[in-house]
Design a protein around this motif. Structure first.
Motif, PDB file in Angstrom:
ATOM      1  N   ASP A 143      72.966  18.237  28.046  1.00 53.55           N
ATOM      2  CA  ASP A 143      71.567  18.006  27.736  1.00 53.55           C
ATOM      3  C   ASP A 143      70.705  17.129  28.002  1.00 53.55           C
ATOM      4  O   ASP A 143      69.454  16.754  28.209  1.00 53.55           O
ATOM      5  CB  ASP A 143      71.304  18.551  26.316  1.00 53.55           C
ATOM      6  N   ARG A 229      70.994  24.446  19.788  1.00 54.59           N
ATOM      7  CA  ARG A 229      70.465  23.204  19.920  1.00 54.59           C
ATOM      8  C   ARG A 229      68.796  23.803  20.022  1.00 54.59           C
ATOM      9  O   ARG A 229      68.193  23.093  21.011  1.00 54.59           O
ATOM     10  CB  ARG A 229      70.901  22.286  21.167  1.00 54.59           C
ATOM     11  N   TYR A 233      67.091  21.833  16.595  1.00 52.14           N
ATOM     12  CA  TYR A 233      66.363  20.993  17.081  1.00 52.14           C
ATOM     13  C   TYR A 233      64.804  20.882  16.564  1.00 52.14           C
ATOM     14  O   TYR A 233      64.360  19.928  16.029  1.00 52.14           O
ATOM     15  CB  TYR A 233      66.134  21.426  18.753  1.00 52.14           C
ATOM     16  N   GLY A 341      68.745  15.516  18.800  1.00 52.42           N
ATOM     17  CA  GLY A 341      68.464  15.884  20.282  1.00 52.42           C
ATOM     18  C   GLY A 341      67.361  15.564  20.988  1.00 52.42           C
ATOM     19  O   GLY A 341      66.909  16.183  21.819  1.00 52.42           O
TER      20      GLY A 341
END
Length: 416
Positions: A143, A229, A233, A341
């Motif tokens: 990512d 995620r 997130y 993230g």
């Protein structure tokens, strides 16, 4: 012609007074009448894939020997569970510490899950991992970039290397996980030049098809599920500015079609078993389309962090340079794993509207029954509720209203 066969192991009879030691029991029968399953089954090949056994459950062997690269990742854990559940043998390459991968031992029966240390830049270790397999699944991805692995190292060079070695090893099926919205020149919104992540995924697809022409490519939208995620997130405190949520154009000009992780994993398993899927591209999208603003508002209603009780609000990210600076600092201070993230590449990618191409098959063409977000997301976000341990009375909190879907005509009007 009669044959004399021992019906059981030699046994000594009990001693008799006459001094006879014992009697050996024999039985004669015609060899032609012997059932074929009594004799040894001749081996036509030493390939384990030809030695199917059982009825197709976790304790059987369905003939698939699959090497799963990226098995320790979010999607990989679901894929391994479904492979093991259907009686597949798995070879799971890993890097780093073996404690990261040992939990996958229970996804298959005894002897069905094998681990192999590898390095993405070492062709020899990759060749050792795939030489006994008839299916190779590539789920490796990043990512965000690190000092050791850039997007091109993982999504382009690494994917091409695995595909090329798999073809050289005689692997029958190669399945590659890419991404929706990939293109050579994505429009830039926040990061100059557009999303490098989407560019690298697009180039990786081209290189994989060159190295393994019959590869099956899965293009998923944002994937949600346990330990994802996507939901987590937006639920993370670092994604907000105090109790406000900054989004590009307040999230009202971004349309998303998220897909459940179990549906993606099932599609990969179905593709591995379906020879007609070879050489095709599949779009992994959910059954409904939503504005990002609707989704984020709904997430906060589920977490009991709405405007009425908690003071939640959305605003346009473009007019808040402090949030964009925060994302840059987060990636500089924590280059290995950005907190929550949050990093510039993620902000750029989240503002891209999901484009579903007509004429390109979806998960339903692979026989997958899609899961709606309304079925799964309330359970996923339950641990993130405000005042989680408050013992609420029955009916004290009203059931949050579901998000509104966006119709095709409204979406066309939105981007007109």
């Amino acid at each position: 012609m009669a044959a004399i066969v021992l019906t059981r192991n030699m046994q000594l009879a009990k001693h008799h007074g006459s001094g006879v030691v014992g009697v050996l029991c024999l039985r004669s029968y015609s060899a032609a009448a012997a059932p074929p399953e009594d004799g040894p089954r001749p081996l036509k090949t030493t390939n384990p894939a030809a030695m199917k056994r059982g009825t197709g459950g976790r304790s059987s062997f369905n003939g698939i020997v699959a090497t799963v690269f990226g098995a320790t990742g979010f999607v990989g854990r679901y894929v391994c569970n479904k492979l093991g559940k259907s009686g597949s043998q798995m070879i799971l390459p890993y890097r780093g510490d073996d404690s990261d991968v040992i939990r996958l031992k229970v996804t298959g029966d005894l002897g069905q899950v094998l681990f192999h240390f590898y390095n993405l830049e070492d062709p020899k270790s990759i060749r050792e991992a795939v030489k006994h397999s008839n299916v190779v699944i590539n789920l490796v991805g990043r990512d965000f970039e690190t000092k050791n692995f850039k997007f091109k190292d993982v999504h382009v060079n690494g994917a091409e290397r695995i595909a090329r070695i798999a073809r050289e090893a005689g692997v029958e099926r190669f399945i590659h996980l890419s991404s929706l919205n990939v293109e050579a020149h994505p429009k830039d919104l926040y990061v100059k030049g557009g999303s490098e992540w989407l560019k690298s995924k697009y180039e990786g697809e081209l290189r994989v098809r060159d190295a393994f022409p019959n590869a099956t490519i899965i293009r998923p939208a944002d994937i949600y599920g346990s330990e994802d995620r996507f939901l987590r997130y937006y639920a993370h405190i670092w994604r907000r500015q105090f109790r406000s949520m900054p989004l590009w154009h307040k999230g009202e000009k971004t349309v998303k079609q998220p897909v459940y992780v179990s549906d993606v994993a099932q599609a990969i398993i179905n593709a591995a078993k379906d020879p007609d899927s070879a050489g095709r591209i599949y779009q992994a999208v959910g059954p409904k389309r939503y504005q990002l603003s609707e989704l984020v508002d709904w997430f906060h209603r589920l977490m009991r962090k709405d405007q009425k009780r908690w003071g939640y609000m959305r605003y346009d990210m473009r007019w808040d340079p402090s949030f964009l600076l925060k994302a840059k600092l987060n990636s500089w201070i924590c280059p290995g794993t950005p907190i929550g993230g949050l990093h510039p590449a993620r902000i750029e990618r989240e503002a891209v509207t999901d484009k579903v191409l007509t004429g390109v098959p979806t998960l339903e063409d692979l026989g997958v029954t899609l899961t709606t977000m309304e079925q799964q997301v309330p359970w996923e976000l339950r641990p993130y509720r405000a005042a989680l341990y408050y013992d609420a009375e029955l009916g004290e909190f009203e059931t949050p209203s579901p998000p509104k879907t966006i119709e095709a005509r409204d979406e066309m009007r939105l981007f007109a």
